[in-house]
Scaffold this motif. Structure first.
Motif, mmCIF file in Angstrom:
data_model
loop_
_atom_site.group_PDB
_atom_site.id
_atom_site.type_symbol
_atom_site.label_atom_id
_atom_site.label_comp_id
_atom_site.label_asym_id
_atom_site.label_seq_id
_atom_site.Cartn_x
_atom_site.Cartn_y
_atom_site.Cartn_z
ATOM 1 N N LEU A 105 38.523 7.555 22.742
ATOM 2 C CA LEU A 105 37.599 8.624 23.123
ATOM 3 C C LEU A 105 37.772 9.844 22.212
ATOM 4 O O LEU A 105 36.792 10.519 21.871
ATOM 5 N N ASN B 132 43.304 3.987 26.159
ATOM 6 C CA ASN B 132 42.113 4.557 26.793
ATOM 7 C C ASN B 132 41.737 5.966 26.329
ATOM 8 O O ASN B 132 40.593 6.373 26.499
ATOM 9 N N LYS C 233 35.883 8.914 19.195
ATOM 10 C CA LYS C 233 34.438 8.940 19.446
ATOM 11 C C LYS C 233 33.894 10.360 19.397
ATOM 12 O O LYS C 233 32.834 10.605 18.799
ATOM 13 N N TYR C 234 34.603 11.296 20.014
ATOM 14 C CA TYR C 234 34.125 12.677 20.098
ATOM 15 C C TYR C 234 34.744 13.588 19.038
ATOM 16 O O TYR C 234 34.418 14.771 18.991
ATOM 17 N N PRO D 170 39.178 6.377 32.456
ATOM 18 C CA PRO D 170 38.566 6.692 31.160
ATOM 19 C C PRO D 170 37.176 7.305 31.315
ATOM 20 O O PRO D 170 36.795 8.184 30.524
ATOM 21 N N GLU D 171 36.414 6.864 32.316
ATOM 22 C CA GLU D 171 35.081 7.413 32.546
ATOM 23 C C GLU D 171 35.160 8.902 32.901
ATOM 24 O O GLU D 171 34.334 9.708 32.454
ATOM 25 N N LEU E 243 35.255 15.278 28.281
ATOM 26 C CA LEU E 243 35.071 15.526 26.852
ATOM 27 C C LEU E 243 33.610 15.860 26.535
ATOM 28 O O LEU E 243 33.332 16.730 25.695
ATOM 29 N N ARG E 244 32.687 15.182 27.198
ATOM 30 C CA ARG E 244 31.265 15.480 26.989
ATOM 31 C C ARG E 244 30.948 16.916 27.406
ATOM 32 O O ARG E 244 30.209 17.628 26.711
ATOM 33 N N GLU F 27 36.037 10.815 29.756
ATOM 34 C CA GLU F 27 34.896 10.932 28.857
ATOM 35 C C GLU F 27 33.909 11.984 29.367
ATOM 36 O O GLU F 27 33.341 12.749 28.565
#
Length: 290
Positions: free
Chosen positions: A120, A116, A123-124, A64-65, A71-72, A68
Motif C-alpha cells: 500500500l 499488507n 501504491k500510494y 488492509p482495507e 491512506l486515501r 488503505e
C-alpha cells in the motif's frame, strides 16, 4: 558529529539568534525571531499489526482495507508523509518540510507490515516509520521460511528491501524489552532497581540492536520508540546518548519547533479498529482538513 554535541550546538545557536534579535532593528528583528520560533503542528499516527481477517481486529490490529482507506483520506487532504529523518533535519539543519506534513508509524515490526502495509505504501507512494524488536527479527531471520501474518516478524532481508525502496525508515523498539513478564514494563525502570543497574541494562539492550542494524543495513536508527509507551526519566541520559529523538504513545498533537528538545518523546495517536485516521485528524487538526 556527536548527537549530544549537535544538540548543545543547536541550543547555543538558538540563544545567540535570540540575543541578536533583541538588539536588531526593523525588519531584521522579525526575520530572526520567526526563524527560531517557527512551529508546525503535526499528527503522528501509530499503527501496529495489519491483518486480513477482520475477526482479529482490535485496539492494535486493523485490516488492509482500513489502512488503505486511511491512506486515501490522507492523500485526498493534501497531506505529505514524512519520516524521522525529515523532522530531525528540520530541527537541526533548517531543512524545510512539505506543506501539511504527517507521519505514519508502525510498532513491533510484524511480518504483516511487509505483507499488507508495504504494497500500500508503494501504491500510494507514501512513507512510514517501522520500529522493530531486534530479538524477534533475529528469531525469524533464522527461519525465513516461517511466514504467518498473525505472529511472525520481519526478517533482515525484508527490512533491507523496504529500506532500499526509500519508503520505509526503520527505528529501534529495543532488542528484547518488549515484554511484560520479567518484572518490568517494556523499557521502564523497576521500582527496586538502582539507577546504575537500570541504565547499564538499557544501554546494553539498545546498543545491541543499533549494532545489528549497522551490520545488516549499514545504517543505525536515529530514534528510540518506547515499548508500550513506558517511559522512565532514568532512561533519558541513555536514550539521548544513543539517539537523536524518541517516540512515545501520548495521544496529542506534536508541536514541532526548531528547539532540539521537541524531538524527545514525540506524541502519537494510536489508530485502533473502529476509529479512522480521518476522525483522528479532524479532531486533532480541524483547521487542516476540508
Amino acid at each position: 558529529m556527536n548527537p549530544v554535541f549537535r544538540r548543545l550546538l543547536a541550543v547555543v545557536l538558538t540563544v545567540c539568534m535570540l540575543l541578536w534579535a533583541g538588539f536588531a532593528f526593523g525588519e531584521g528583528k522579525t526575520v530572526a525571531v520567526s526563524a527560531v520560533s517557527e512551529e508546525i503542528d503535526l499528527v503522528v499516527l501509530m499503527y501496529h499489526a495489519v491483518m486480513t481477517k477482520e475477526s482479529r481486529a482490535g485496539d492494535y490490529v486493523i485490516t488492509p482495507e482500513a489502512l488503505e482507506a486511511d491512506l486515501r483520506y490522507i492523500s485526498s487532504q493534501g497531506f505529505r508523509t514524512v519520516v524521522m529523518e525529515d523532522l530531525i533535519a528540520y530541527v537541526q539543519d533548517g531543512r524545510p518540510l512539505p506543506d501539511k506534513p504527517i507521519m505514519i508509524t508502525f510498532d513491533d515490526g510484524y511480518y504483516n507490515n511487509y505483507l499488507n502495509v508495504y504494497p500500500l505504501l508503494q501504491k500510494y507512494q507514501m512513507k512510514a516509520v517501522i520500529s522493530i524488536i531486534g530479538a524477534k527479527t533475529e528469531e525469524y531471520s533464522a527461519r525465513p521460511e516461517e511466514k504467518n501474518e498473525s505472529y511472525t516478524h520481519l526478517t533482515w532481508d525484508m527490512i533491507q528491501e523496504m529500506q532500499q525502496s526509500g519508503l520505509v525508515e526503520f527505528q529501534n523498539h529495543s532488542y528484547d524489552l518488549h515484554t511484560l513478564d520479567r518484572g518490568r514494563k517494556g523499557a521502564g525502570k523497576k521500582q527496586d532497581e538502582s539507577e546504575e543497574a537500570y541504565q547499564a541494562m538499557l544501554r546494553k539492550d539498545l546498543t545491541r540492536l543499533q549494532e545489528l542494524f549497522t551490520q545488516f543495513t549499514g545504517t543505525a536508527p536515529t530514534t528510540f520508540t518506547y515499548p508500550f509507551g513506558s517511559v522512565s526519566p532514568s532512561s533519558y541520559p541513555v536514550v539521548e546518548e544513543l539517539f537523536q529523538a524518541s517516540l512515545d504513545a501520548q495521544g496529542r498533537v506534536f508541536h514541532l519547533t526548531r528547539d532540539p528538545q521537541c524531538l524527545w518523546r514525540i506524541p502519537r495517536f494510536n489508530r485502533p479498529w473502529g476509529t479512522t485516521a480521518e476522525e483522528i485528524i479532524r479532531k486533532a487538526l480541524p483547521e487542516a482538513v476540508k
